[in-house]
Design a protein around this motif. Structure first.
Motif, short mmCIF file in Angstrom:
data_model
loop_
_atom_site.label_atom_id
_atom_site.label_comp_id
_atom_site.label_asym_id
_atom_site.label_seq_id
_atom_site.Cartn_x
_atom_site.Cartn_y
_atom_site.Cartn_z
N LEU A 79 0.83 -1.19 0.00
CA LEU A 79 0.00 0.00 0.00
C LEU A 79 0.87 1.25 0.00
CD1 LEU A 79 -2.75 -0.90 2.60
CD2 LEU A 79 -2.98 -0.82 0.13
N PRO A 80 0.30 2.39 -0.40
CA PRO A 80 1.03 3.65 -0.35
C PRO A 80 1.19 4.12 1.08
CG PRO A 80 -1.23 4.04 -0.94
CD PRO A 80 -1.06 2.54 -0.87
N PRO A 81 1.99 5.18 1.30
CA PRO A 81 2.21 5.67 2.66
C PRO A 81 0.92 6.11 3.33
CG PRO A 81 3.72 6.66 1.08
CD PRO A 81 2.69 5.93 0.29
N LEU A 103 0.24 -1.66 -5.85
CA LEU A 103 0.23 -2.91 -5.11
C LEU A 103 -0.05 -4.07 -6.05
CD1 LEU A 103 -3.02 -3.70 -4.79
CD2 LEU A 103 -2.92 -1.98 -3.02
N PHE A 104 0.11 -5.28 -5.54
CA PHE A 104 -0.20 -6.49 -6.30
C PHE A 104 -1.55 -7.04 -5.83
CE2 PHE A 104 3.66 -7.05 -8.57
CZ PHE A 104 4.69 -6.60 -7.76
N GLU A 105 -2.19 -7.81 -6.71
CA GLU A 105 -3.44 -8.44 -6.33
C GLU A 105 -3.48 -9.88 -6.85
OE1 GLU A 105 -6.86 -6.65 -8.12
OE2 GLU A 105 -6.01 -6.69 -10.14
N VAL A 130 -0.94 -13.63 -9.85
CA VAL A 130 -0.84 -12.33 -9.19
C VAL A 130 -0.40 -11.30 -10.22
CG1 VAL A 130 0.36 -10.98 -7.44
CG2 VAL A 130 -0.29 -13.34 -6.95
N LEU A 131 -1.10 -10.19 -10.27
CA LEU A 131 -0.75 -9.10 -11.18
C LEU A 131 -0.67 -7.80 -10.41
CD1 LEU A 131 -3.09 -9.82 -14.25
CD2 LEU A 131 -0.64 -10.30 -14.08
N ARG A 132 0.00 -6.83 -10.99
CA ARG A 132 0.00 -5.48 -10.44
C ARG A 132 -1.38 -4.88 -10.66
NH1 ARG A 132 0.99 -0.23 -12.72
NH2 ARG A 132 0.95 -1.31 -14.72
N VAL A 133 -1.92 -4.25 -9.65
CA VAL A 133 -3.20 -3.58 -9.81
C VAL A 133 -3.02 -2.45 -10.83
CG1 VAL A 133 -4.98 -2.20 -8.68
CG2 VAL A 133 -3.93 -4.12 -7.47
N PRO A 134 -3.80 -2.43 -11.90
CA PRO A 134 -3.62 -1.38 -12.91
C PRO A 134 -4.15 -0.04 -12.42
CG PRO A 134 -5.49 -2.75 -13.48
CD PRO A 134 -4.84 -3.40 -12.29
N SER A 135 -3.57 1.02 -12.95
CA SER A 135 -4.08 2.35 -12.68
C SER A 135 -5.42 2.53 -13.37
CB SER A 135 -3.09 3.39 -13.21
OG SER A 135 -3.68 4.68 -13.26
N LEU A 136 -6.33 3.27 -12.72
CA LEU A 136 -7.60 3.61 -13.34
C LEU A 136 -7.61 5.04 -13.89
CD1 LEU A 136 -10.19 1.95 -10.93
CD2 LEU A 136 -9.18 1.05 -13.04
N ARG A 137 -6.49 5.72 -13.83
CA ARG A 137 -6.40 7.03 -14.45
C ARG A 137 -6.70 6.89 -15.95
NH1 ARG A 137 -6.74 11.48 -11.21
NH2 ARG A 137 -5.56 11.15 -9.29
N ASN A 138 -7.59 7.71 -16.46
CA ASN A 138 -7.94 7.74 -17.88
C ASN A 138 -8.55 6.43 -18.37
OD1 ASN A 138 -6.60 10.40 -18.14
ND2 ASN A 138 -4.74 9.19 -17.86
N CYS A 163 -13.69 -1.28 -3.94
CA CYS A 163 -12.81 -1.02 -5.08
C CYS A 163 -11.58 -0.22 -4.66
CB CYS A 163 -13.55 -0.27 -6.18
SG CYS A 163 -15.04 -1.05 -6.80
N ALA A 164 -11.79 0.76 -3.78
CA ALA A 164 -10.72 1.66 -3.37
C ALA A 164 -9.68 0.99 -2.48
CB ALA A 164 -11.29 2.88 -2.65
N ALA A 165 -9.95 -0.23 -2.02
CA ALA A 165 -8.93 -0.94 -1.24
C ALA A 165 -7.71 -1.25 -2.08
CB ALA A 165 -9.51 -2.23 -0.67
N CYS A 166 -7.91 -1.49 -3.38
CA CYS A 166 -6.79 -1.77 -4.28
C CYS A 166 -6.52 -0.61 -5.23
CB CYS A 166 -7.07 -3.03 -5.10
SG CYS A 166 -7.08 -4.56 -4.14
N HIS A 167 -7.57 0.10 -5.63
CA HIS A 167 -7.42 1.22 -6.56
C HIS A 167 -7.42 2.52 -5.76
CE1 HIS A 167 -7.68 -1.09 -10.26
NE2 HIS A 167 -8.69 -1.76 -9.74
N GLN A 168 -6.22 2.91 -5.32
CA GLN A 168 -6.07 4.13 -4.54
C GLN A 168 -4.70 4.72 -4.82
OE1 GLN A 168 -3.62 2.83 -2.94
NE2 GLN A 168 -4.19 0.90 -2.07
N GLY A 169 -4.34 5.75 -4.07
CA GLY A 169 -3.08 6.43 -4.34
C GLY A 169 -3.23 7.38 -5.52
N VAL A 170 -2.17 8.06 -5.86
CA VAL A 170 -2.22 9.07 -6.91
C VAL A 170 -2.63 8.47 -8.25
CG1 VAL A 170 0.25 8.83 -7.46
CG2 VAL A 170 -0.95 10.99 -7.96
N ASN A 171 -2.28 7.21 -8.51
CA ASN A 171 -2.60 6.60 -9.79
C ASN A 171 -3.90 5.79 -9.76
OD1 ASN A 171 -1.42 7.10 -12.22
ND2 ASN A 171 0.02 5.41 -12.17
N VAL A 172 -4.62 5.85 -8.66
CA VAL A 172 -5.84 5.06 -8.48
C VAL A 172 -5.54 3.61 -8.87
CG1 VAL A 172 -8.34 5.07 -8.76
CG2 VAL A 172 -7.04 7.14 -9.27
N GLY A 173 -4.48 3.09 -8.28
CA GLY A 173 -3.94 1.77 -8.60
C GLY A 173 -2.46 1.91 -8.90
#
Length: 338
Positions: free
Chosen positions: A33-35, A248-250, A265-273, A235-245
């Motif tokens: 997770l982010p800081p 972290l890994f999932e 296991v994959l990296r949670v993708p960013s939801l930006r754009n 959803c926000a448990a994994c898609h958060q931080g500046v990049n909305v994902g």
């Protein structure tokens, strides 16, 4: 189907040049997770009362990461230069179309050998904000990514002797490299120039970011309801931080097994754009955002969303589209591959 509450367990890690992340147990999967509050980027201004809970979850995209403009200009040229590829017929921009969405409209781009790439092409926009790169998160840094993109057969397939011969032999590149780096272009300088340009590929000023910064009219009531649902169902448990994902890994398919996945296991993708970067998932198998939202809710959260719930979340996700060089990102147009 009822879902047990998410269990988050924060463990502080040693500090480096980045703020310390934390470890979390999410749906049985280990994640980074982010800081916590106070350890991340500086505040971006006051938030509306209804957005206070978002402050520690999603933060606005910065307008700049401080990349050197001369090196950015060099990287921009290299990003679009097909001479760096093995066949002289493709460049980074071939698959990462920064004129539209930073990716492409196809499920999988063709490799330098003419075969489909193993995975869907992620957008280059905001990639510098992710803690790791690639769908599997197996690329640790932007320099490693540039090395792979330039030399691996499934991407440009170039070689360093030929790449450096092109750069050193072109006065439009050789002189600026000498000025920007104080030496003749070498492998490290070429990679740094490309990375400098990639660090400039930010998409600030989305409507959601404006809302986070205090513009209460940036979102409609329906979009705010979609964000509340996005938070409320997990959803926000994994898609958060500046990049909305992207931080972290999932575990893929916690409640429902997803077909054709190449990794557990994959990296949670960013939801930006995300509303302009179809098709979706690592195999590019999902064509529309509503379908992707429903499938993720089913597979990762064990929830069957109604049509109104799906529409609400999709409405919120549409507010995450930012701007690049003053224009909003747009979907990529389908085009023949080289």
């Amino acid at each position: 189907m009822s879902v047990a509450p998410l269990r988050l367990v924060r463990v502080r890690l040693a500090r480096s040049h980045l703020a310390a992340p934390a470890i979390a147990l999410i749906g049985g999967a280990l994640a980074i997770l982010p800081p916590a509050a106070g350890e991340g980027p500086p505040s971006h201004g006051p938030l509306p009362a209804e957005a206070v809970d978002a402050q520690d979850v999603i933060t606005p995209v910065p307008s700049s990461l401080g990349a050197d403009p001369d090196r950015v200009a060099l990287g921009r040229m290299l990003f679009s230069d097909p001479r760096l590829s093995r066949g002289g017929d493709r460049a980074c921009i071939t698959c990462h179309d920064i004129r539209t969405n930073g990716a492409s409209a196809v499920a999988r781009n063709l490799t330098a050998d003419g075969t489909p790439a193993p995975r869907n092409t992620p957008t280059a926009f905001n990639a510098a904000l992710s803690f790791r790169l690639g769908w599997a998160g197996d690329i640790p840094s932007l320099p490693a990514q540039a090395e792979i993109a330039l030399t691996k057969a499934e991407f440009l397939g170039g070689s360093w002797p030929s790449i450096l011969a092109v750069v050193r032999g072109d006065p439009a590149l050789a002189g600026p490299f000498q000025a920007a780096y104080g030496r003749e272009a070498d492998q490290a300088a070429v990679i740094d120039a490309i990375n400098s340009f990639e660090r400039s590929l930010l998409t600030p000023d989305s409507r959601f970011d404006r809302w986070l910064r205090g513009d209460v009219r940036a979102l409609t009531e329906a979009e705010r309801a979609g964000y509340a649902l996005f938070q409320g169902i997990g959803c926000a448990a994994c898609h958060q931080g500046v990049n909305v994902g992207g931080n972290l890994f999932e575990k893929v398919g916690i409640f429902v097994t997803l077909p054709n996945k190449t990794a557990a296991v994959l990296r949670v993708p960013s939801l930006r754009n995300v509303s302009v970067t179809a098709p979706y998932f690592d195999d590019g198998s999902v064509a529309t955002l509503p379908e992707a939202v429903r499938l993720m809710a089913r597979a990762q959260l064990g929830r069957e969303l109604t049509d109104p719930q799906t529409a609400a979340i999709v409405a919120f996700l549409g507010t995450l589209t930012g701007t690049y060089e003053g224009r909003p990102l747009t979907p990529a147009a389908a085009a023949p591959q080289p």
